[in-house]
Scaffold this motif. Structure first.
Motif, short mmCIF file in Angstrom:
data_model
loop_
_atom_site.label_atom_id
_atom_site.label_comp_id
_atom_site.label_asym_id
_atom_site.label_seq_id
_atom_site.Cartn_x
_atom_site.Cartn_y
_atom_site.Cartn_z
N GLN A 56 -10.63 -4.66 -25.40
CA GLN A 56 -9.32 -5.27 -25.20
C GLN A 56 -8.60 -4.64 -24.01
O GLN A 56 -8.00 -5.34 -23.20
CB GLN A 56 -8.46 -5.13 -26.47
CG GLN A 56 -7.08 -5.73 -26.34
CD GLN A 56 -7.10 -7.23 -26.06
OE1 GLN A 56 -7.95 -7.95 -26.58
NE2 GLN A 56 -6.20 -7.70 -25.23
N ARG A 57 -8.67 -3.32 -23.90
CA ARG A 57 -8.01 -2.64 -22.78
C ARG A 57 -8.63 -3.05 -21.45
O ARG A 57 -7.92 -3.23 -20.46
CB ARG A 57 -8.08 -1.12 -22.98
CG ARG A 57 -7.33 -0.35 -21.94
CD ARG A 57 -5.83 -0.58 -22.07
NE ARG A 57 -5.14 0.28 -21.12
CZ ARG A 57 -4.04 -0.05 -20.49
NH1 ARG A 57 -3.46 -1.20 -20.74
NH2 ARG A 57 -3.50 0.76 -19.63
N LYS A 59 -9.99 -5.94 -20.81
CA LYS A 59 -9.47 -7.29 -20.53
C LYS A 59 -8.07 -7.23 -19.95
O LYS A 59 -7.73 -7.95 -19.02
CB LYS A 59 -9.48 -8.13 -21.81
CG LYS A 59 -10.84 -8.58 -22.24
CD LYS A 59 -10.76 -9.39 -23.52
CE LYS A 59 -12.13 -9.68 -24.06
NZ LYS A 59 -12.09 -10.34 -25.38
N GLU A 60 -7.23 -6.35 -20.53
CA GLU A 60 -5.86 -6.19 -20.02
C GLU A 60 -5.88 -5.72 -18.57
O GLU A 60 -5.10 -6.20 -17.75
CB GLU A 60 -5.10 -5.19 -20.88
CG GLU A 60 -4.81 -5.66 -22.28
CD GLU A 60 -4.31 -4.56 -23.20
OE1 GLU A 60 -4.16 -4.83 -24.40
OE2 GLU A 60 -4.08 -3.43 -22.74
N GLU A 61 -6.76 -4.79 -18.27
CA GLU A 61 -6.87 -4.28 -16.90
C GLU A 61 -7.34 -5.38 -15.95
O GLU A 61 -6.85 -5.47 -14.82
CB GLU A 61 -7.83 -3.10 -16.84
CG GLU A 61 -7.28 -1.82 -17.44
CD GLU A 61 -6.10 -1.27 -16.67
OE1 GLU A 61 -6.16 -1.15 -15.44
OE2 GLU A 61 -5.09 -0.94 -17.33
N ALA A 62 -8.27 -6.20 -16.39
CA ALA A 62 -8.80 -7.26 -15.54
C ALA A 62 -7.74 -8.32 -15.25
O ALA A 62 -7.75 -8.94 -14.18
CB ALA A 62 -10.02 -7.91 -16.21
N LEU A 63 -6.82 -8.52 -16.19
CA LEU A 63 -5.79 -9.54 -16.02
C LEU A 63 -4.56 -9.03 -15.28
O LEU A 63 -3.70 -9.81 -14.90
CB LEU A 63 -5.37 -10.09 -17.39
CG LEU A 63 -6.46 -10.84 -18.14
CD1 LEU A 63 -5.97 -11.21 -19.54
CD2 LEU A 63 -6.91 -12.07 -17.39
N ARG A 64 -4.49 -7.72 -15.09
CA ARG A 64 -3.34 -7.13 -14.39
C ARG A 64 -3.38 -7.54 -12.92
O ARG A 64 -4.42 -7.46 -12.28
CB ARG A 64 -3.37 -5.62 -14.49
CG ARG A 64 -2.16 -4.98 -13.83
CD ARG A 64 -2.28 -3.50 -13.69
NE ARG A 64 -2.56 -2.85 -14.98
CZ ARG A 64 -2.43 -1.56 -15.16
NH1 ARG A 64 -2.05 -0.79 -14.17
NH2 ARG A 64 -2.69 -1.02 -16.31
N PRO A 65 -2.24 -8.00 -12.39
CA PRO A 65 -2.22 -8.37 -10.98
C PRO A 65 -2.54 -7.16 -10.09
O PRO A 65 -2.12 -6.04 -10.39
CB PRO A 65 -0.80 -8.84 -10.72
CG PRO A 65 -0.13 -8.92 -12.05
CD PRO A 65 -0.96 -8.18 -13.04
#
Length: 76
Positions: A56-57, A59-65
């Motif tokens: 999950q983390r 994924k969050e990093e990948a979606l961060r601009p």
């Protein structure tokens, strides 16, 4: 990844032990012990919880601009 590596990776991604506890349900003292390699046999449910938190983390990093590109300052 081994449980210790998962805890270390989550910490490197900016999570505190308390935040790992909140995401996994693993008590903070146990998170600390796993991260230090002081737990020789991690319960499978804890391993699965750490793995899910790591995924999950990531994924969050990948979606961060991405940070905007700033060219280096002009030299003389």
């Amino acid at each position: 990844m081994k449980p210790r590596e998962l805890v270390q990776a989550l910490r490197a991604l900016g999570l505190t032990q308390k935040q790992i506890q909140e995401r996994t349900g693993i008590p903070q003292p146990t998170v600390s012990k796993i991260g230090l390699g002081r737990v020789s046999d991690v319960m499978s449910r804890h391993y699965v919880a750490l793995l899910k938190a790591y995924e999950q983390r990531m994924k969050e990093e990948a979606l961060r601009p991405a940070a905007p590109f700033a060219p280096p300052p002009a030299g003389d």
